[in-house]
Design a protein around this motif. Structure first.
Motif, mmCIF file in Angstrom:
data_model
loop_
_atom_site.group_PDB
_atom_site.id
_atom_site.type_symbol
_atom_site.label_atom_id
_atom_site.label_comp_id
_atom_site.label_asym_id
_atom_site.label_seq_id
_atom_site.Cartn_x
_atom_site.Cartn_y
_atom_site.Cartn_z
ATOM 1 N N ASP A 131 -51.253 -91.792 6.049
ATOM 2 C CA ASP A 131 -51.604 -91.068 7.486
ATOM 3 C C ASP A 131 -52.859 -91.768 8.051
ATOM 4 O O ASP A 131 -52.631 -92.356 9.254
ATOM 5 N N ALA A 132 -53.913 -92.103 7.340
ATOM 6 C CA ALA A 132 -54.883 -92.721 7.705
ATOM 7 C C ALA A 132 -54.573 -94.085 7.947
ATOM 8 O O ALA A 132 -55.130 -94.862 9.042
ATOM 9 N N ALA A 133 -53.930 -94.897 7.419
ATOM 10 C CA ALA A 133 -53.409 -96.227 7.570
ATOM 11 C C ALA A 133 -52.776 -96.342 8.818
ATOM 12 O O ALA A 133 -52.948 -97.551 9.317
ATOM 13 N N SER A 134 -52.128 -95.306 9.180
ATOM 14 C CA SER A 134 -51.224 -95.443 10.460
ATOM 15 C C SER A 134 -52.276 -95.665 11.533
ATOM 16 O O SER A 134 -51.779 -96.351 12.519
ATOM 17 N N PHE A 135 -53.194 -94.953 11.615
ATOM 18 C CA PHE A 135 -54.352 -95.354 12.695
ATOM 19 C C PHE A 135 -55.052 -96.341 12.858
ATOM 20 O O PHE A 135 -55.218 -97.024 13.643
ATOM 21 N N VAL A 136 -54.929 -97.094 11.396
ATOM 22 C CA VAL A 136 -55.365 -98.352 11.525
ATOM 23 C C VAL A 136 -54.536 -99.447 12.249
ATOM 24 O O VAL A 136 -54.914 -100.292 12.870
#
Length: 270
Positions: free
Chosen positions: A41-46
């Motif tokens: 999920d955090a990677a999607s924001f990146v």
């Protein structure tokens, strides 16, 4: 593409994400656990940040002279003087407050009031998201020459759906079926509301002021969401249906009140 259709496309894509996201999240948790799901999920924001940086979208920089004159009060005072914009934002902020009261009680409505499990929770969540997709698709076909009454009418429908959920959300058999239908109508109204509100605020402000008006609306509604969550928390876990009754009533009052007040307001900053 018309302004209304552009906002409808944005809302449709957002609704698709709301429908697919919980499904993907559940699959990721089942596959690799909560920690891995959160990391992805955090990677999607990146990835989103990379897309935005690569898109070429930039905010025009102010000149040194403009920067010296700019203050928060001076930048936003003209819009606060515009009673059409303040009436729109004020009334709809009250509607957001009402829906937030109900939102925080949703999980307790399902698990405590209805004594249902995760399947019912997932189905009802999908009903709202599915309704939003349908509402966004329908909004894209509307010309909306007068988007203001559409926004207030959609707020009233959302409030009526929320109120209906609170009234019937006490029995398992009847509650699940009626709430599912109410969520479909409420979700559809939610999308129409979002499209109409964006379209109205963009029409009321000049092109160069869209960002400031959007910032005012976001600040007001996010603040209303915070206080709505705090209010809704007072009704949990045992009185979730009362939260829906209160939230729905407030949303109806906000929609009807705004419908009456807005025609009496005037543009004061042009």
């Amino acid at each position: 593409m018309t302004l209304t259709r552009a906002n409808a496309v944005l809302e449709f894509v957002r609704s698709v994400g709301m429908l697919i996201g919980p499904i993907a999240g559940g699959m990721l948790v089942a596959w690799g656990g909560t920690s891995n799901a959160l990391l992805l999920d955090a990677a999607s924001f990146v990835v989103l940040a990379v897309i935005v940086l690569g898109s070429g979208l930039r905010r025009p920089a102010m000149t040194p002279a403009e920067s010296e004159r700019a203050t928060l009060w001076r930048e936003y005072l003209p819009f606060l003087r515009d009673t059409r914009i303040t009436a729109m934002i004020g009334s709809l902020t009250l509607a957001v407050y009402g829906t937030a009261i109900a939102d925080v009680a949703f999980v307790f409505l399902v698990t405590v009031s209805l004594a249902a499990g995760p399947t019912a929770f997932g189905v009802l969540t999908a009903c709202w998201a599915g309704g939003m997709m349908a509402g966004a698709a329908a909004a894209g076909t509307l010309r909306m020459p007068h988007s203001v009454p559409v926004a207030f009418a959609a707020a009233v429908v959302m409030g009526a759906a929320t109120l209906a959920i609170g009234i019937v959300g006490t029995t398992m058999a009847l509650g699940i079926a009626v709430i599912g239908i109410a969520f479909l109508f409420g979700g559809a109204a939610n999308s129409v509301y979002n499209v109409a509100v964006r379209t109205t605020l963009q029409r009321e402000a000049s092109a160069g002021a869209h960002g400031k008006v959007a910032a005012l609306y976001s600040a007001a509604t996010n603040g209303a969401g915070v206080f709505g969550f705090l209010t809704g928390g007072l009704f949990t876990p045992d009185h979730a249906t009362s939260a829906y009754v209160l939230g729905g009533s407030i949303c109806i009052i906000a929609g009807l009140g705004g419908w009456l007040i807005f025609p009496l307001s005037r543009a004061g900053w042009r």
